[in-house]
Design an enzyme around this catalytic site. Structure first.
Site, short mmCIF file in Angstrom:
data_model
loop_
_atom_site.label_atom_id
_atom_site.label_comp_id
_atom_site.label_asym_id
_atom_site.label_seq_id
_atom_site.Cartn_x
_atom_site.Cartn_y
_atom_site.Cartn_z
N GLU A 1 -5.12 -26.28 6.68
CA GLU A 1 -5.04 -25.40 7.99
C GLU A 1 -4.38 -26.47 9.02
O GLU A 1 -5.84 -26.89 10.23
CB GLU A 1 -6.88 -24.83 8.51
CG GLU A 1 -6.49 -23.91 9.47
CD GLU A 1 -7.85 -23.64 10.12
OE1 GLU A 1 -8.22 -23.02 11.38
OE2 GLU A 1 -8.70 -23.78 9.36
N LYS B 1 -3.53 -22.36 5.49
CA LYS B 1 -4.48 -21.21 5.94
C LYS B 1 -3.75 -21.56 7.79
O LYS B 1 -4.06 -22.39 8.65
CB LYS B 1 -5.87 -21.38 6.35
CG LYS B 1 -6.87 -21.10 7.37
CD LYS B 1 -8.51 -20.79 7.30
CE LYS B 1 -8.50 -20.05 8.40
NZ LYS B 1 -9.80 -20.06 8.27
#
Length: 339
Positions: free
Chosen positions: A177, A219
């Site tokens: 992420e 992500k």
């Protein structure tokens, strides 16, 4: 677990019509959420809130996995079962946030680097025993007149790749992420440039550190105008620029991209995801890993009261249903008001 099982888990997390619930708010973050509804944040109230989400009827139709916080992974439901078991018994895969948060980056004023690599190998082994089959690590990149520096981007990319390699060694699927924050007055084009640079650095490091792309998920943020930018890009522009950015940077071997909502409203995040999926087939699945954009209505409906649980679960499932429709490119704004 074989390497193919890690690929199966990555694929299951981005299965059609499904996405990931991010319920991994740190104790500090969930306290802020609870403060907004005048509920005291205690171990019990946090458990009750999350159990309410995890046991909503039909949740497994829309949610493939849940990212948990360390405390939650160790907690038991009211019936005595571990919360991870409550999830897995419904076919929902338990995951775990493993980073220790973003801290000031030495020599780069105002910029952050995520910590938590020390002892991570041992923690991952324990998390696997507790039932976690995927993990998440968030890097934070802000945009300003002086940021981000290449130093900040590279430091975070290096840490993300080290984390991902350790996860795969432990038979845990890593969610990588790198979040370019919405905060600021930057334009959508500024966001595009920083997101593209960050993703190129991340995949360069993942390659160097021998991370198997088929066994991970990305992500990222959407490519979007800064929150205080005077000219806000419309939903069509957000969707087109986001997809184009990923076409330039994300290898086709990555099975899925699970977007963070990053401060967008529930309806906004859902609309953006829907348009991206309407654009046609992509090399990777485009799904969701939303926190606030799945929970906001349920949280305010619940308000910490036992008598509101059923209504809050209904609000949560309604939001999940809409987000699931967007993941398949079948959402319409008229669905927001439908019961």
């Amino acid at each position: 677990m074989t390497e193919f099982e890690m690929e199966d888990i990555a694929a299951a997390l981005v299965a059609p019509s499904k996405g990931i619930l991010a319920a991994d708010e740190s104790t500090g973050t969930i306290k802020k959420r609870f403060d907004s509804i005048n509920v005291e944040s205690t171990e019990e109230s946090r458990r009750d809130y999350r159990e309410m989400l995890f046991t909503a009827e039909g949740v497994s139709d829309y949610i493939s996995g849940v990212i948990l916080y360390d405390e939650t992974l160790r907690q038991k439901a009211k019936d005595g079962r571990p919360l991870a078991e409550v999830l897995s018994s419904q076919g929902i895969i338990p995951g775990i946030k493993v980073d220790m948060g973003a801290k000031p980056l030495a020599g780069a004023e105002g910029e952050l680097v995520t910590e938590g690599l020390d002892g991570l190998r041992e923690r991952l082994a324990e998390y696997y025993e507790l039932g976690a089959r995927f993990a998440k690590w968030r890097a934070v990149i802000s945009i300003s007149d002086s940021a981000p520096s290449q130093y900040c981007i590279e430091a975070n990319a290096h840490a993300l790749a080290r984390y991902a390699a350790l996860c795969q060694e432990a038979n845990i699927v890593p969610i990588v992420e790198p979040e370019v924050l919405m905060d600021g007055d930057h334009t959508i084009d500024d966001c595009y440039a920083v997101t593209e640079t960050a993703l190129k650095a991340v995949f360069d490091e993942l390659y160097k550190q021998r991370v198997v792309l088929e066994q991970m998920l990305l992500k990222p943020n959407m490519v979007i105008s800064g929150t205080t930018c005077p000219e806000q890009a419309d939903a069509e522009e957000v969707a087109h620029k986001t997809v184009y950015c990923f076409e330039q940077t994300v290898p086709a071997a990555v099975p899925g991209i699970v977007f963070l909502s990053g401060g967008q409203s529930e309806a906004q995040a859902t609309e953006h995801l829907n348009i991206m999926n309407e654009l046609g087939s992509h090399p990777w699945e485009l799904s969701y890993s939303f926190g606030r954009a799945l929970q906001a209505s349920a949280l305010t409906t619940w308000a910490g009261k036992e008598e509101n649980v059923a209504a809050a679960q209904q609000a949560f499932i309604h939001r999940c249903k809409l987000t699931s429709a967007a993941r398949d490119g079948e959402y319409g704004t008229h669905m927001e008001t439908a019961s």
